[in-house]
Design an enzyme around this catalytic site. Structure first.
Site, PDB file in Angstrom:
ATOM      1  N   ASN A 120     -13.894   4.420  -4.624  1.00  0.00           N
ATOM      2  CA  ASN A 120     -12.951   4.349  -3.303  1.00  0.00           C
ATOM      3  C   ASN A 120     -12.549   5.964  -3.088  1.00  0.00           C
ATOM      4  O   ASN A 120     -12.183   6.518  -3.734  1.00  0.00           O
ATOM      5  CB  ASN A 120     -11.815   3.352  -3.486  1.00  0.00           C
ATOM      6  CG  ASN A 120     -10.498   4.054  -3.792  1.00  0.00           C
ATOM      7  OD1 ASN A 120      -9.752   4.590  -3.017  1.00  0.00           O
ATOM      8  ND2 ASN A 120     -10.080   3.945  -5.082  1.00  0.00           N
ATOM      9  N   SER A 121     -12.542   6.037  -1.647  1.00  0.00           N
ATOM     10  CA  SER A 121     -12.027   7.263  -1.523  1.00  0.00           C
ATOM     11  C   SER A 121     -11.261   7.028   0.102  1.00  0.00           C
ATOM     12  O   SER A 121     -11.492   7.631   1.095  1.00  0.00           O
ATOM     13  CB  SER A 121     -12.995   8.457  -1.182  1.00  0.00           C
ATOM     14  OG  SER A 121     -12.259   9.749  -0.944  1.00  0.00           O
ATOM     15  N   LYS A 168       0.843  -1.215  -0.100  1.00  0.00           N
ATOM     16  CA  LYS A 168       0.000   0.096   0.089  1.00  0.00           C
ATOM     17  C   LYS A 168       0.844   1.507  -0.161  1.00  0.00           C
ATOM     18  O   LYS A 168       1.789   1.419   0.658  1.00  0.00           O
ATOM     19  CB  LYS A 168      -0.839   0.059   1.446  1.00  0.00           C
ATOM     20  CG  LYS A 168      -1.564   1.224   1.676  1.00  0.00           C
ATOM     21  CD  LYS A 168      -2.475   1.603   0.499  1.00  0.00           C
ATOM     22  CE  LYS A 168      -3.001   3.028   0.637  1.00  0.00           C
ATOM     23  NZ  LYS A 168      -4.175   3.580  -0.610  1.00  0.00           N
ATOM     24  N   SER A 169       0.555   2.134  -0.718  1.00  0.00           N
ATOM     25  CA  SER A 169       1.448   3.421  -0.961  1.00  0.00           C
ATOM     26  C   SER A 169       1.493   3.990   0.484  1.00  0.00           C
ATOM     27  O   SER A 169       0.743   4.242   1.362  1.00  0.00           O
ATOM     28  CB  SER A 169       0.640   4.779  -1.581  1.00  0.00           C
ATOM     29  OG  SER A 169       0.485   4.086  -3.046  1.00  0.00           O
ATOM     30  N   GLY A 209      -9.068  -2.254 -15.068  1.00  0.00           N
ATOM     31  CA  GLY A 209     -10.127  -2.736 -15.917  1.00  0.00           C
ATOM     32  C   GLY A 209      -9.900  -4.381 -16.031  1.00  0.00           C
ATOM     33  O   GLY A 209     -10.633  -4.845 -17.086  1.00  0.00           O
ATOM     34  N   CYS A 234      -2.532   9.714  -6.318  1.00  0.00           N
ATOM     35  CA  CYS A 234      -3.582   9.497  -5.252  1.00  0.00           C
ATOM     36  C   CYS A 234      -4.608  10.589  -5.194  1.00  0.00           C
ATOM     37  O   CYS A 234      -4.362  11.824  -4.993  1.00  0.00           O
ATOM     38  CB  CYS A 234      -3.038   9.475  -3.726  1.00  0.00           C
ATOM     39  SG  CYS A 234      -4.537   9.247  -2.841  1.00  0.00           S
TER      40      CYS A 234
HETATM   41  O1  LIG Z   1      -7.438   6.522  -1.324  1.00  0.00           O
HETATM   42  C1  LIG Z   1      -6.531   6.295  -1.349  1.00  0.00           C
HETATM   43  O2  LIG Z   1      -5.797   5.775  -0.679  1.00  0.00           O
HETATM   44  C2  LIG Z   1      -6.161   5.896  -3.057  1.00  0.00           C
HETATM   45  N1  LIG Z   1      -7.069   5.385  -3.881  1.00  0.00           N
HETATM   46  C3  LIG Z   1      -6.808   5.275  -5.258  1.00  0.00           C
HETATM   47  O3  LIG Z   1      -7.695   4.860  -5.941  1.00  0.00           O
HETATM   48  N2  LIG Z   1      -5.646   5.450  -5.593  1.00  0.00           N
HETATM   49  C4  LIG Z   1      -4.520   5.880  -4.769  1.00  0.00           C
HETATM   50  O4  LIG Z   1      -3.407   6.295  -5.396  1.00  0.00           O
HETATM   51  C5  LIG Z   1      -5.043   6.147  -3.316  1.00  0.00           C
HETATM   52  I1  LIG Z   1      -3.134   6.730  -2.172  1.00  0.00           I
END
Ligand SMILES: O=C(O)c1[nH]c(=O)[nH]c(=O)c1I
Length: 312
Positions: free
Chosen positions: A68-69, A44-45, A250, A130
């Site tokens: 997603n958020s 995960k980043s 996709g 992100c």
């Molecule tokens: O909301 C997130 O953690 C997130 N969600 C994404 O869809 N891409 C991203 O690079 C990240 I850092």
């Protein structure tokens, strides 16, 4: 048919891997990825210190993908670097990716110094895309900032690295971004991240599906396929051949992966499908991609990578 592939000097026995952010937050999740049929994994980043991220509900599956958020929740760089250092001792044959997403250039450079000074011997993915940290615009959509971050980074960073990009929608943007990226010793470009700031609605309650940002979040899954294909293809046509492509977006079956490889991808990342189906998805995708390759008479990924034809 075999699905082995490579990026720079790194060999992978399978072209599939997870997309950062999906089933890769904890050691247990990362171990499950490592034990699956995936060829490798990405963490995960990370930010310098642990983040809780946005309030839930912050993820929802959709008919044709996901929204997603998350807000960059993660255990902090040290956690993932520790995992990577242990992993490379236990599995020297399987290079992995470490993803970092600093909220400022200073944070990105500080994390890069930490990694540079470590014994990590895999690849680093600098996430410039992100879309979900309130108040933080994506670096990937600011060409001057991208140029600045990469210039400062490669002043000192010598480990194998690449960038995770947002989707672009204009040919002039592909030209501009490729011109910037070609100036740096990148090993790969990973395209695309989620389609930023989509919105979906709960039909029962007329309410936005997710809580953060009034319901705005990144869109993934089947919705993203045509944009992912175009972005991978556009960069494959514009980047120095030394910079390889990772295709993300996709992938729901073997044919979707085959198409990303035709567009130029050397590795294929899986996000929404992995989230919804679990790591067993890699077993199905592997079987399905082999079947497509068999039908086409290809035995190796290199037989057809980048071989998309156009109508003359
Ligand atoms: O909301 C997130 O953690 C997130 N969600 C994404 O869809 N891409 C991203 O690079 C990240 I850092």
């Amino acid at each position: 048919t075999d699905l082995h592939t490579s990026i720079d000097k790194f060999q992978f026995n399978n072209v599939f891997m997870n997309a950062s952010g999906v089933r890769c937050y904890t050691k247990d999740e990362l171990d499950e990825l490592a034990q699956s049929d995936a060829g490798t994994l990405v963490t995960k980043s990370a930010t310098q210190t642990k983040r809780l991220g946005n309030p839930s509900p912050r993820y929802a599956p959709l008919e044709l993908g996901s929204i997603n958020s998350m807000g960059l929740p993660n255990e902090g760089l040290e956690y993932y670097l520790d995992y990577a250092l242990d992993f490379q001792k236990a599995h020297p044959e399987k290079p992995i990716f470490l993803s970092v997403a600093g909220l400022s250039m200073e944070e990105n450079l500080a994390m890069a110094h930490t990694i540079e000074n470590s014994d990590f011997n895999g690849l680093v993915e600098f996430n410039l895309s992100c879309p979900n940290v309130p108040g933080k615009p994506q670096t990937g959509y600011d060409f001057d900032r991208t140029q600045e971050v990469l210039t400062n980074l490669f002043d000192f960073f010598t480990k194998p690295a690449g960038v995770k990009l947002p989707p672009y929608f204009d040919l002039a943007q592909f030209d501009q971004m490729a011109t910037i990226l070609n100036q740096f010793p990148l090993k790969f470009v990973n395209s695309i991240n989620s389609l930023g700031n989509g919105l979906m609605i709960d039909p029962e309650t007329d309410t936005a599906l997710i809580k953060p940002k009034g319901g705005f979040g990144g869109i993934g899954g089947a919705y993203a396929k045509p944009i992912a294909l175009a972005n991978v293809r556009a960069f494959a046509q514009r980047l120095d051949p030394k910079i390889q492509l990772i295709g993300t977006g996709g992938v729901t079956n073997g044919r979707d992966a085959y198409d990303l490889i035709l567009a130029g991808a050397s590795l294929v990342q899986v996000g929404t499908l992995l989230q919804e189906e679990g790591t067993v998805a890699f077993t199905r995708l592997t079987r399905e991609l082999r079947a497509v390759m068999q039908t086409k008479g290809y035995n190796a990924i290199s037989d057809f990578r980048g071989q998309l034809k156009v109508l003359s």
